[in-house]
Write a protein that holds these residues in place. Structure first.
Motif, mmCIF file in Angstrom:
data_model
loop_
_atom_site.group_PDB
_atom_site.id
_atom_site.type_symbol
_atom_site.label_atom_id
_atom_site.label_comp_id
_atom_site.label_asym_id
_atom_site.label_seq_id
_atom_site.Cartn_x
_atom_site.Cartn_y
_atom_site.Cartn_z
ATOM 1 N N GLN B 181 0.824 -1.210 0.000
ATOM 2 C CA GLN B 181 0.000 0.000 0.000
ATOM 3 C C GLN B 181 0.863 1.267 0.000
ATOM 4 N N GLY B 182 1.914 1.216 -0.809
ATOM 5 C CA GLY B 182 2.750 2.394 -0.967
ATOM 6 C C GLY B 182 3.828 2.562 0.099
ATOM 7 N N HIS B 183 3.885 1.642 1.060
ATOM 8 C CA HIS B 183 4.897 1.712 2.113
ATOM 9 C C HIS B 183 6.014 0.713 1.816
ATOM 10 N N ASP B 184 7.246 1.121 2.105
ATOM 11 C CA ASP B 184 8.373 0.204 1.961
ATOM 12 C C ASP B 184 8.499 -0.645 3.218
ATOM 13 N N LEU B 185 8.336 -1.963 3.065
ATOM 14 C CA LEU B 185 8.550 -2.877 4.185
ATOM 15 C C LEU B 185 9.880 -3.582 3.967
ATOM 16 N N TRP B 186 10.657 -3.653 5.040
ATOM 17 C CA TRP B 186 11.927 -4.382 4.981
ATOM 18 C C TRP B 186 11.652 -5.774 5.544
ATOM 19 N N ILE B 187 11.687 -6.761 4.659
ATOM 20 C CA ILE B 187 11.232 -8.103 5.032
ATOM 21 C C ILE B 187 12.387 -9.091 4.971
ATOM 22 N N SER B 188 12.536 -9.882 6.029
ATOM 23 C CA SER B 188 13.458 -11.019 5.954
ATOM 24 C C SER B 188 12.679 -12.287 6.241
ATOM 25 N N ARG B 189 13.131 -13.377 5.633
ATOM 26 C CA ARG B 189 12.475 -14.661 5.902
ATOM 27 C C ARG B 189 13.272 -15.361 6.996
ATOM 28 N N SER B 190 12.865 -15.138 8.218
ATOM 29 C CA SER B 190 13.634 -15.608 9.371
ATOM 30 C C SER B 190 12.744 -15.484 10.598
ATOM 31 N N GLY B 191 13.271 -15.870 11.729
ATOM 32 C CA GLY B 191 12.474 -15.769 12.948
ATOM 33 C C GLY B 191 13.125 -16.446 14.122
ATOM 34 N N TYR B 192 12.329 -16.624 15.175
ATOM 35 C CA TYR B 192 12.861 -17.056 16.468
ATOM 36 C C TYR B 192 11.934 -18.101 17.067
ATOM 37 N N THR B 193 11.384 -18.953 16.184
ATOM 38 C CA THR B 193 10.428 -19.949 16.650
ATOM 39 C C THR B 193 10.756 -21.350 16.151
ATOM 40 N N GLY B 194 11.664 -21.469 15.186
ATOM 41 C CA GLY B 194 11.901 -22.753 14.530
ATOM 42 C C GLY B 194 10.933 -23.018 13.402
ATOM 43 N N GLU B 195 10.027 -22.087 13.146
ATOM 44 C CA GLU B 195 9.078 -22.227 12.050
ATOM 45 C C GLU B 195 9.496 -21.339 10.881
ATOM 46 N N ASP B 196 8.959 -21.659 9.708
ATOM 47 C CA ASP B 196 9.036 -20.724 8.590
ATOM 48 C C ASP B 196 8.396 -19.407 9.042
ATOM 49 N N GLY B 197 8.830 -18.318 8.440
ATOM 50 C CA GLY B 197 8.198 -17.057 8.806
ATOM 51 C C GLY B 197 9.017 -15.866 8.361
ATOM 52 N N PHE B 198 8.548 -14.704 8.770
ATOM 53 C CA PHE B 198 9.100 -13.446 8.290
ATOM 54 C C PHE B 198 9.289 -12.490 9.464
ATOM 55 N N GLU B 199 10.279 -11.618 9.324
ATOM 56 C CA GLU B 199 10.437 -10.492 10.237
ATOM 57 C C GLU B 199 10.355 -9.247 9.372
ATOM 58 N N ILE B 200 9.451 -8.341 9.737
ATOM 59 C CA ILE B 200 9.028 -7.280 8.831
ATOM 60 C C ILE B 200 9.147 -5.933 9.529
ATOM 61 N N SER B 201 10.034 -5.091 9.010
ATOM 62 C CA SER B 201 10.200 -3.738 9.539
ATOM 63 C C SER B 201 9.251 -2.814 8.800
ATOM 64 N N VAL B 202 8.408 -2.112 9.556
ATOM 65 C CA VAL B 202 7.302 -1.345 8.979
ATOM 66 C C VAL B 202 7.386 0.098 9.473
ATOM 67 N N PRO B 203 7.214 1.086 8.575
ATOM 68 C CA PRO B 203 7.199 2.474 9.049
ATOM 69 C C PRO B 203 6.117 2.666 10.110
ATOM 70 N N ASP B 204 6.431 3.465 11.133
ATOM 71 C CA ASP B 204 5.498 3.661 12.251
ATOM 72 C C ASP B 204 4.093 4.016 11.781
ATOM 73 N N HIS B 205 4.004 4.884 10.742
ATOM 74 C CA HIS B 205 2.687 5.369 10.337
ATOM 75 C C HIS B 205 1.855 4.287 9.655
ATOM 76 N N ALA B 206 2.482 3.165 9.285
ATOM 77 C CA ALA B 206 1.730 2.072 8.658
ATOM 78 C C ALA B 206 1.676 0.825 9.539
#
Lengths: 119, 374
Positions: B181-206
């Protein structure tokens, strides 16, 4: 007759014994219960003795003897199904105690007083 | 320590969702939601869980000369990892070490084309930033206008893919910028659970809108720090301040895998980080003690601080439990401790629990099999 302690135990008088469990409020504060260690039948206890260990996903807690007396029965089914304490805390009794003082239960809070404490 | 706890950009949402909030590393964080720790844990392993990890420190390290090699080599003076050969769009795990070879913090670092993005522990962020600011040739820019969301679980890809189709093409440890939706998300495919997943940095306003869009997906439930801890414990992942600290070396923390051959003795860029002599010598010889998995018999959890012994009666301590609790997916208690590295898996040792010694089996880590999308 149903009474309550400051430690969030419920006490139900049945004949000359008292059945003891923990309240819904206590079970919610503990979180999911995963392990329960119960006292042995026949144990003589004094009020305040830590006689039950409850481990939840968060922490270990003790349940104390609300009154002095003799443990006459323990709910061994809880050892295999500790989650029953969360599912139905009023049904998941821990132990029955025969109080040394038959009138010991009289001094505890009634339901209205307990509700006022936790609300 | 500050007297006031900080709130993430998702605080109001947590309250609306009925979270129980607790102070954690100076932040007011959700420890659980009405689902409860046990079900949150199981939901994440079966479906997908959304975690607010905005308390974690995000830091950009940028080369002043525009040459990423400059920044990579600077970071390698603090982190015993291969930063130089990390390709753009990829992420790695690493450690900050001290002069004695102890661990100051653990972190993720990603090559984002013209800068590195580091994600560090909340409690260590100020110290890490000061540490990074000693580097020459780079600018160190704490990211203060973005939150961080983790989406974890076997259905995380399906859920995120409905919002951002390109995310499903990412592999484990990819790190990209994708639009939503017009916002730049910084996404990595990683995590801290042992599961597949993502860690997503999102601008505060979104941040809140994005979190709500994820929670609208049928697979996704909000998950608190309680389940985050049991998930990472089952996955055999160490927690800073518990399984590692400034007195614990990489080999003792069983994190030698994060130090590649190129930085070890005999490698082309061996050493050159704080405590290198001690760290590398210990990796060559093998540590006397290391982080091991523990499976107590029965259902009683053994928690942090519980003393461990080689036998039922002797008083020779092997160590203490570093992390421990109940593993909902394992269906029993699990723990980790730094103890004798030579004891074979399957060895019975003893934990002193409420004055009694209870038998504990040394077990392989992790306790559950990871399901990363490689």
């Amino acid at each position: 007759m149903l009474k309550y302690t400051d430690d969030h135990e419920w006490l139900r008088a049945e004949g000359d014994e008292i059945v003891v469990g923990i309240t819904k409020h206590a079970s919610e504060q503990l979180g999911d219960v995963v392990f329960i260690e119960l006292p042995e039948e026949g144990t003589d206890v004094i009020a305040g003795d830590e006689i039950v260990v409850i481990e939840s996903v968060k922490a270990a807690s003790d349940i104390t003897a609300p009154v002095g007396g003799t443990i006459t029965a323990v709910n061994t089914a809880l050892a295999d199904a500790p989650g029953d304490v969360n599912a139905d805390p009023m049904a998941a009794w821990f132990f029955r105690i025969k109080p040394a003082d038959p009138a010991a239960i009289e001094g505890f809070m009634d339901e209205a007083a307990y509700k006022a404490l936790v609300d | 320590m500050a007297d006031t706890t900080r709130r993430t950009g998702l605080y109001d949402l947590h309250i609306e969702l009925g979270a129980k909030m607790v102070p954690f590393a100076g932040w007011d964080m959700p420890v659980q939601f009405p689902m409860g720790v046990m079900n949150e844990h199981l939901h994440t392993r079966e479906h997908a869980g959304l975690f607010d990890v905005s308390h974690m420190g995000q830091v950009i390290v940028r080369p002043l000369d525009g040459n990423m090699q400059t920044a990579a080599l600077a970071l390698e003076t603090l982190i015993p990892a291969n930063v130089l050969d990390l390709a753009p769009g990829r992420q790695r795990y690493g450690l900050f070490t001290n002069d004695r070879g102890g661990i100051l913090d653990d972190l993720m670092f990603a090559n984002r084309g013209d800068h590195f993005l580091l994600v560090v522990n909340a409690a260590c962020a100020d110290q890490d930033i000061a540490h990074l600011q000693t580097l020459e040739g780079v600018s160190v820019e704490p990211v203060t206008d973005r939150g961080l969301i983790a989406l974890q679980g076997p259905r995380a890809g399906a859920a995120l893919g409905r919002l951002i189709p390109a995310a499903t093409d990412m592999r484990f440890m990819d790190s990209l910028t994708l639009g939503w939706q017009g916002h730049d998300l910084w996404i990595s495919r990683s995590g801290y659970t042992g599961e597949d997943g993502f860690e997503i940095s999102v601008p505060d306003h979104a941040l809140e809108a994005f979190a709500r869009a994820l929670l609208d997906q049928p697979e996704v439930a909000p998950i608190g720090l309680g389940a985050r801890d049991s998930l990472r414990l089952e996955a055999g992942m160490p927690l800073y301040g518990h399984d590692m600290d400034p007195e614990v070396t990489p080999a003792q923390a069983a994190l030698g895998w994060s130090i590649p051959k190129v930085r070890r003795n005999g490698g082309p860029r061996a050493g050159g980080f704080p405590g290198a002599d001690a760290v590398l010598a210990e990796l060559d010889t093998g540590p006397a003690t290391t982080r091991r998995g523990l499976r107590p018999e029965g259902r009683a959890p053994i928690r942090e601080g519980v003393a461990l012994f080689a036998d039922q009666t002797g008083d020779a301590p092997l160590g203490t439990v570093r992390s421990g609790g109940f593993g909902p997916s394992v269906g029993g208690p699990v723990a980790m401790a730094i103890i004798d590295a030579s004891l074979p898996e399957g060895t019975t040792i003893w934990a002193e629990l409420r004055g009694k010694r209870v038998p504990v089996t040394i077990a392989a880590l992790p306790f559950v099999t990871p399901s990363y999308k490689r």
